[in-house]
Design a protein around this motif. Sequence first.
Motif, PDB file in Angstrom:
ATOM      1  N   ASP A  92     -25.566  15.721  30.938  1.00 26.91           N
ATOM      2  CA  ASP A  92     -25.673  17.028  30.310  1.00 26.91           C
ATOM      3  C   ASP A  92     -27.121  17.507  30.506  1.00 26.91           C
ATOM      4  OD1 ASP A  92     -25.433  18.238  26.856  1.00 26.91           O
ATOM      5  OD2 ASP A  92     -25.653  19.291  28.754  1.00 26.91           O
ATOM      6  N   SER A  94     -28.430  20.244  29.484  1.00 26.70           N
ATOM      7  CA  SER A  94     -28.868  21.251  28.487  1.00 26.70           C
ATOM      8  C   SER A  94     -30.265  21.015  27.932  1.00 26.70           C
ATOM      9  CB  SER A  94     -27.866  21.328  27.327  1.00 26.70           C
ATOM     10  OG  SER A  94     -26.606  21.662  27.802  1.00 26.70           O
ATOM     11  N   LEU A  97     -32.540  22.165  30.645  1.00 25.25           N
ATOM     12  CA  LEU A  97     -32.465  23.598  30.960  1.00 25.25           C
ATOM     13  C   LEU A  97     -33.067  24.451  29.847  1.00 25.25           C
ATOM     14  CD1 LEU A  97     -28.884  23.728  32.540  1.00 25.25           C
ATOM     15  CD2 LEU A  97     -31.084  23.740  33.713  1.00 25.25           C
ATOM     16  N   SER A  98     -33.020  23.946  28.606  1.00 22.05           N
ATOM     17  CA  SER A  98     -33.588  24.730  27.507  1.00 22.05           C
ATOM     18  C   SER A  98     -35.113  24.637  27.501  1.00 22.05           C
ATOM     19  CB  SER A  98     -33.024  24.253  26.163  1.00 22.05           C
ATOM     20  OG  SER A  98     -33.433  22.936  25.914  1.00 22.05           O
ATOM     21  N   VAL A 197     -28.514  27.533  26.051  1.00 23.03           N
ATOM     22  CA  VAL A 197     -28.463  27.696  27.500  1.00 23.03           C
ATOM     23  C   VAL A 197     -27.106  28.285  27.842  1.00 23.03           C
ATOM     24  CG1 VAL A 197     -28.550  26.492  29.719  1.00 23.03           C
ATOM     25  CG2 VAL A 197     -29.943  25.675  27.819  1.00 23.03           C
ATOM     26  N   GLN A 199     -23.700  29.408  29.802  1.00 28.09           N
ATOM     27  CA  GLN A 199     -22.778  28.713  30.700  1.00 28.09           C
ATOM     28  C   GLN A 199     -23.080  29.065  32.159  1.00 28.09           C
ATOM     29  OE1 GLN A 199     -20.940  26.483  29.426  1.00 28.09           O
ATOM     30  NE2 GLN A 199     -19.909  25.858  31.284  1.00 28.09           N
ATOM     31  N   THR A 201     -25.972  29.682  33.497  1.00 33.47           N
ATOM     32  CA  THR A 201     -27.113  28.849  33.941  1.00 33.47           C
ATOM     33  C   THR A 201     -26.647  27.437  34.254  1.00 33.47           C
ATOM     34  OG1 THR A 201     -28.640  30.149  32.596  1.00 33.47           O
ATOM     35  CG2 THR A 201     -29.393  27.974  33.283  1.00 33.47           C
ATOM     36  N   LYS A 202     -25.806  26.888  33.396  1.00 33.52           N
ATOM     37  CA  LYS A 202     -25.328  25.513  33.597  1.00 33.52           C
ATOM     38  C   LYS A 202     -24.514  25.407  34.880  1.00 33.52           C
ATOM     39  CE  LYS A 202     -24.969  24.310  28.727  1.00 33.52           C
ATOM     40  NZ  LYS A 202     -24.057  23.900  27.650  1.00 33.52           N
ATOM     41  N   ASN A 231     -21.689  17.227  38.486  1.00 28.61           N
ATOM     42  CA  ASN A 231     -22.137  18.027  37.358  1.00 28.61           C
ATOM     43  C   ASN A 231     -21.425  19.377  37.311  1.00 28.61           C
ATOM     44  OD1 ASN A 231     -24.640  19.953  36.111  1.00 28.61           O
ATOM     45  ND2 ASN A 231     -24.197  18.025  35.095  1.00 28.61           N
ATOM     46  N   GLU A 235     -19.377  21.188  34.312  1.00 25.66           N
ATOM     47  CA  GLU A 235     -19.852  22.415  33.646  1.00 25.66           C
ATOM     48  C   GLU A 235     -18.977  23.630  33.912  1.00 25.66           C
ATOM     49  OE1 GLU A 235     -21.900  22.326  31.422  1.00 25.66           O
ATOM     50  OE2 GLU A 235     -23.140  20.562  31.770  1.00 25.66           O
TER      51      GLU A 235
ATOM     52  N   THR B  68     -34.971  28.253  37.064  1.00 25.87           N
ATOM     53  CA  THR B  68     -34.302  27.997  35.771  1.00 25.87           C
ATOM     54  C   THR B  68     -34.811  28.947  34.705  1.00 25.87           C
ATOM     55  OG1 THR B  68     -34.132  25.674  36.394  1.00 25.87           O
ATOM     56  CG2 THR B  68     -33.706  26.199  34.110  1.00 25.87           C
ATOM     57  N   ASN B  72     -32.490  31.592  32.769  1.00 28.69           N
ATOM     58  CA  ASN B  72     -32.443  31.665  31.298  1.00 28.69           C
ATOM     59  C   ASN B  72     -32.766  33.069  30.810  1.00 28.69           C
ATOM     60  OD1 ASN B  72     -31.711  29.003  30.812  1.00 28.69           O
ATOM     61  ND2 ASN B  72     -33.803  28.279  30.614  1.00 28.69           N
TER      62      ASN B  72
END
Lengths: 368, 79
Positions: A92, A94, A97-98, A197, A199, A201-202, A231, A235, B68, B72
Amino acid sequence: MDALLEVFGNFANIEPGMIVMWLIGGILIYLAIKKDMEPTLLLPMGFGAILVNLPLSGAIGDHGPITTLYNAGIQNELFPLILFIGIGAMIDFSPLLSNPKLMLFGAAAQFGIFFTLCTASLFFADADAASIAIIGAADGPTSIVVAQALGTPYVGAIMVAAYSYMALVPIIQPPVIKLLTTKKERMIRMPYVQREVSQTTKILFPIILTVIAGLVAPDSVALIGFLMFGNLIRECGVLASLSETAQKVLANLVTIFLGITIAGQMHYEKFLSPATLLILGLGLVAFIFDTAGGILFAKFLNLFLKTKLNPMIGAAGISAFPMAGRVVHKMALKEDPQNFILMQATGVNVSGQIASVIAGGMILNFFG
Amino acid sequence: MKKTMLFLLTAVILCSLFALFASAEGADESIVDVDLDWHPANAVANLKYMGLGMLGIFVVVGVVMGITYALNAITGKKK
């Protein structure tokens, strides 16, 4: 008497080196069961080491099943790549990514690979040194793919070193962390701000990462591509059954084959040599300098930052997921029971997975 | 701070020692019979790959990081 000789004649073919390998196999099995050290790999490897070191073993040789599996899935790097699909489906991204700047620590923590490359090339040819250095990637599939692609004869020793040290991360890292940080630094708090984050972006992240890494290091396309494919399955949101299959059935199936097949490289004639001991030592050097690289990078950044980072998160950049993140989190709690840095450490740990695959691609680019 | 300096000093001493060996005569003699040789010149030559490798990883990670952040910003929920 003749009948007895016929039945027990093979005992005369036992060599001392075989007995040593039975003991080594036993130790790996013991570590897997009693100490719970990477049992998914160490147990099949330990048992496989015993299988291939029985005199006139039918498990190896031209028609042996271990040889057949080796040719089918290790020599062409297929098994580790398929395993990467499962690993990608488990990850994961996340926390990373955050807070994307955590990726820098994953990059810094690959320093041990290149330091070990220089150290190993004191004793080994470049391709072998590069294969040994990739132990520092702390990632089994990457180590297998790179070692096989470079054609090193030391695959067995490299795999034993890689998986053993991955399991020993809770023992290797803390002394290095304590040596390079002060108590005050270990107590630095890093408040976690949860950022959502999307979806989109994921979903886009694995695709973009594959394209960028693949353009820079074309030899890494298989490695990074299969990891990110797994991945993406996770996702995308429309392939739940495939994601579950990849995470559980596929990963477990390939792991069984991988472990026992790698043991095919642990025949005593290949394994018991000064080179193996040296490789085990160099593997430890790789892990130590990975940890040091991440920590020193964090300390370097702290010279310029007003809000200081806890330098221990640099140590989580080693790709041993999730162990390295947990080690750092536990050490932070030990210094200050109110200091929770698990999310940041996990984010860095995940970025280490990505950076280690990129490092593997770089190594293949340079020496492939 | 003292521990970090000690670590760095040890690393510098080790690097100096192997640079010394690299320039020493007879440095190519084998130290072990079995498929191992002493290649100090290789070790120094591979420092180039250390630099290139780390640079490459940071460049890729830097680009991915930037993308990224952009993703975001573009796809995040508006306030």
